[in-house]
Design an enzyme around this catalytic site. Structure first.
Site, PDB file in Angstrom:
ATOM      1  N   CYS A  22       8.479  24.032  45.259  1.00  0.00           N
ATOM      2  CA  CYS A  22       9.948  23.994  45.318  1.00  0.00           C
ATOM      3  C   CYS A  22      10.493  24.169  46.729  1.00  0.00           C
ATOM      4  CB  CYS A  22      10.533  25.061  44.410  1.00  0.00           C
ATOM      5  SG  CYS A  22      10.049  24.842  42.712  1.00  0.00           S
ATOM      6  N   HIS A  70      17.389  26.787  46.626  1.00  0.00           N
ATOM      7  CA  HIS A  70      16.603  26.127  45.583  1.00  0.00           C
ATOM      8  C   HIS A  70      17.213  26.503  44.231  1.00  0.00           C
ATOM      9  CE1 HIS A  70      13.647  24.521  43.087  1.00  0.00           C
ATOM     10  NE2 HIS A  70      13.152  25.696  42.696  1.00  0.00           N
ATOM     11  N   ASN A 106      15.695  22.542  37.361  1.00  0.00           N
ATOM     12  CA  ASN A 106      14.884  22.752  38.564  1.00  0.00           C
ATOM     13  C   ASN A 106      14.100  21.462  38.843  1.00  0.00           C
ATOM     14  OD1 ASN A 106      12.916  23.472  40.423  1.00  0.00           O
ATOM     15  ND2 ASN A 106      12.405  25.414  39.425  1.00  0.00           N
TER      16      ASN A 106
HETATM   17  N1  ACO Z   1      14.172  29.686  24.283  1.00  0.00           N
HETATM   18  C1  ACO Z   1      14.301  30.810  23.561  1.00  0.00           C
HETATM   19  N2  ACO Z   1      13.618  31.948  23.814  1.00  0.00           N
HETATM   20  C2  ACO Z   1      12.769  31.923  24.873  1.00  0.00           C
HETATM   21  C3  ACO Z   1      12.573  30.788  25.667  1.00  0.00           C
HETATM   22  C4  ACO Z   1      13.300  29.626  25.335  1.00  0.00           C
HETATM   23  N3  ACO Z   1      13.209  28.483  26.024  1.00  0.00           N
HETATM   24  N4  ACO Z   1      11.667  31.072  26.631  1.00  0.00           N
HETATM   25  C5  ACO Z   1      11.307  32.355  26.444  1.00  0.00           C
HETATM   26  N5  ACO Z   1      11.962  32.873  25.380  1.00  0.00           N
HETATM   27  C6  ACO Z   1      11.888  34.213  24.832  1.00  0.00           C
HETATM   28  C7  ACO Z   1      10.618  34.924  25.192  1.00  0.00           C
HETATM   29  O1  ACO Z   1       9.567  34.591  24.312  1.00  0.00           O
HETATM   30  C8  ACO Z   1      11.042  36.374  25.038  1.00  0.00           C
HETATM   31  O2  ACO Z   1      11.000  36.724  23.699  1.00  0.00           O
HETATM   32  P1  ACO Z   1      10.547  38.218  23.238  1.00  0.00           P
HETATM   33  O3  ACO Z   1      11.543  39.144  23.878  1.00  0.00           O
HETATM   34  O4  ACO Z   1      10.617  38.143  21.755  1.00  0.00           O
HETATM   35  O5  ACO Z   1       9.159  38.381  23.794  1.00  0.00           O
HETATM   36  C9  ACO Z   1      12.508  36.371  25.477  1.00  0.00           C
HETATM   37  O6  ACO Z   1      12.941  34.994  25.384  1.00  0.00           O
HETATM   38  C10 ACO Z   1      12.736  36.855  26.878  1.00  0.00           C
HETATM   39  O7  ACO Z   1      11.800  36.200  27.733  1.00  0.00           O
HETATM   40  P2  ACO Z   1      11.747  36.513  29.276  1.00  0.00           P
HETATM   41  O8  ACO Z   1      10.602  35.773  29.889  1.00  0.00           O
HETATM   42  O9  ACO Z   1      11.844  37.998  29.488  1.00  0.00           O
HETATM   43  O10 ACO Z   1      13.120  35.861  29.727  1.00  0.00           O
HETATM   44  P3  ACO Z   1      13.805  35.967  31.132  1.00  0.00           P
HETATM   45  O11 ACO Z   1      15.142  36.542  30.995  1.00  0.00           O
HETATM   46  O12 ACO Z   1      12.888  36.543  32.176  1.00  0.00           O
HETATM   47  O13 ACO Z   1      14.013  34.432  31.495  1.00  0.00           O
HETATM   48  C11 ACO Z   1      13.019  32.719  32.846  1.00  0.00           C
HETATM   49  C12 ACO Z   1      12.868  33.585  31.603  1.00  0.00           C
HETATM   50  C13 ACO Z   1      14.237  31.842  32.686  1.00  0.00           C
HETATM   51  C14 ACO Z   1      11.781  31.849  32.972  1.00  0.00           C
HETATM   52  C15 ACO Z   1      13.195  33.630  34.085  1.00  0.00           C
HETATM   53  O14 ACO Z   1      12.206  34.631  34.091  1.00  0.00           O
HETATM   54  C16 ACO Z   1      13.091  32.857  35.369  1.00  0.00           C
HETATM   55  O15 ACO Z   1      13.936  32.041  35.684  1.00  0.00           O
HETATM   56  N6  ACO Z   1      12.076  33.143  36.227  1.00  0.00           N
HETATM   57  C17 ACO Z   1      11.886  32.443  37.448  1.00  0.00           C
HETATM   58  C18 ACO Z   1      11.157  31.172  37.169  1.00  0.00           C
HETATM   59  C19 ACO Z   1      11.118  30.266  38.354  1.00  0.00           C
HETATM   60  O16 ACO Z   1      11.889  30.410  39.259  1.00  0.00           O
HETATM   61  N7  ACO Z   1      10.199  29.314  38.316  1.00  0.00           N
HETATM   62  C20 ACO Z   1      10.135  28.293  39.291  1.00  0.00           C
HETATM   63  C21 ACO Z   1       9.336  28.682  40.471  1.00  0.00           C
HETATM   64  S1  ACO Z   1       9.665  27.535  41.724  1.00  0.00           S
HETATM   65  C22 ACO Z   1       8.436  26.316  41.894  1.00  0.00           C
HETATM   66  O17 ACO Z   1       7.647  26.396  42.770  1.00  0.00           O
HETATM   67  C23 ACO Z   1       8.386  25.097  40.979  1.00  0.00           C
END
Ligand code: ACO
Length: 326
Positions: free
Chosen positions: A113, A253, A283
């Site tokens: 990214c 980003h 993203n």
């Molecule tokens: N729909 C519904 N529920 C979901 C989904 C979904 N799509 N995805 C996860 N959940 C659930 C999980 O299973 C979890 O359930 P549980 O509480 O019963 O276990 C709950 O939602 C909470 O999950 P978390 O992972 O704690 O959710 P969080 O608030 O952290 O959001 C997210 C997840 C959006 C991925 C966030 O952590 C994030 O944005 N992280 C950064 C990711 C990122 O930037 N990635 C790109 C890197 S850049 C590159 O190089 C490409």
């Protein structure tokens, strides 16, 4: 020292839109969850015949047109991508042929990214040292090919697209500072997993062959993204000798709207100064900043004379930032 500026910008976004409601029919998710946790409403998906090099080509043509420079004047093409058509030839060489940049050299860079800023900073050095006069910097991703569409943790986040710019000796405004950093000890927080193989010496790998797919540790990445982007901004503005109060626009980003809010809070900067278009595209990995920069300029969020900060983090892990006096 030669001053280098962005002479023109271009983008290409595939026409197919994939909404959160479409995703509700594919995995156990909801529009409400995706919107509130990420800020994403829809993303673009390339058509079967649109390869990464096709997206790159179209964005490049618009950047050349806006820079009012012909392809023959380009002597360097740097493409940032994590989703090339294939491991070789490079996307840069395919773009060279497509646009007819006969005297250019070209290569791809891999910084996920943060790739657009790595490519921008690399191309800038070529111009400063006199190795190139006009460079085409492109970020293009067909990221939807790397997704496991049964994994709701990742499939709701990403989209396809491309952005490009032409760099040359400054006419007005210039790139005033650069900052690049790697955190290789955390490479495993986000990776493309290849389970299969075709070597006859490891037949057990062939048996479990599955197309490569992205896996990530979302919460750890979230914290790392906030800390590394805030740190990169502080370091790059110090290099540019400007204060936080003098930043007119930050183009980050676009991984998660909540990451951008947290960066603004950590630095005590108004979120109004941060350009956000994640709602429309999700993203797009390396292409996110390139597309956001184009839209920020088009919508007059960035004006001549502004201090613009570009900032990214990505798999690697890596972070990057630039200050551009527009
Ligand atoms: N729909 C519904 N529920 C979901 C989904 C979904 N799509 N995805 C996860 N959940 C659930 C999980 O299973 C979890 O359930 P549980 O509480 O019963 O276990 C709950 O939602 C909470 O999950 P978390 O992972 O704690 O959710 P969080 O608030 O952290 O959001 C997210 C997840 C959006 C991925 C966030 O952590 C994030 O944005 N992280 C950064 C990711 C990122 O930037 N990635 C790109 C890197 S850049 C590159 O190089 C490409």
């Amino acid at each position: 020292m030669v001053k280098v500026s962005i002479l023109g910008l271009g983008v290409y976004l595939p026409s197919k839109r994939l909404t959160n409601f479409d995703l509700e029919k594919m995995v156990d998710t909801s529009d409400e969850w995706i919107r509130s946790r990420t800020g994403i409403v829809e993303r673009r998906v390339a058509s079967p015949h649109e390869k990464t090099s096709d997206l790159a080509h179209k964005a490049a043509l618009q950047a050349l047109k806006n820079a009012k420079i012909s392809a023959e004047k380009i002597d360097l093409i740097v493409v940032a991508t994590a989703s090339p058509d294939s491991s070789f030839p490079s996307v840069a060489c395919k773009v060279q042929k497509a646009i007819g940049a006969k005297k250019a050299t070209g290569f791809d860079v891999s910084a996920a990214c943060a790739g657009f800023l790595y490519a921008l900073t690399t191309a800038k050095q070529y111009i400063q040292t006199g190795m190139a006069h006009h460079a085409l910097v492109i970020a293009a991703e067909r990221f939807t090919d790397l997704i496991d569409w049964t994994d709701r943790d990742t499939c709701v986040l990403f989209g396809d697209g491309a952005g490009a710019c032409v760099l040359g000796k400054a006419k007005s405004g210039h790139i005033t500072a650069d900052f690049l950093q790697a955190f290789g000890d955390q490479w495993d927080l986000m990776q493309v997993i290849s389970e299969g193989g075709r070597s006859p010496f490891h037949p057990e790998k062939t048996a479990c062959a599955k197309l490569p797919y992205v896996r990530m540790q979302g919460q750890e990445l979230f914290k790392m993204a906030v800390n590394s982007m805030a740190d990169a901004i502080e370091k790059v503005i110090k290099k540019a000798k400007i204060k936080k109060e003098n930043i007119d626009c930050i183009v980050p980003h676009q991984a998660n709207d909540r990451i951008m809010s947290a960066v603004a809070k950590k630095l005590n900067i108004s979120k109004d100064k941060i350009f956000i278009n994640i709602d429309k595209y999700g993203n797009m990995s390396a292409a996110s900043i390139a597309v956001a920069l184009y839209e920020a300029v088009e919508s007059k969020k960035i004006k001549k004379g502004d201090n613009v900060v570009l900032v990214a983090f990505g798999a690697g892990l890596v972070s990057a930032a630039n200050v551009v006096k527009w």
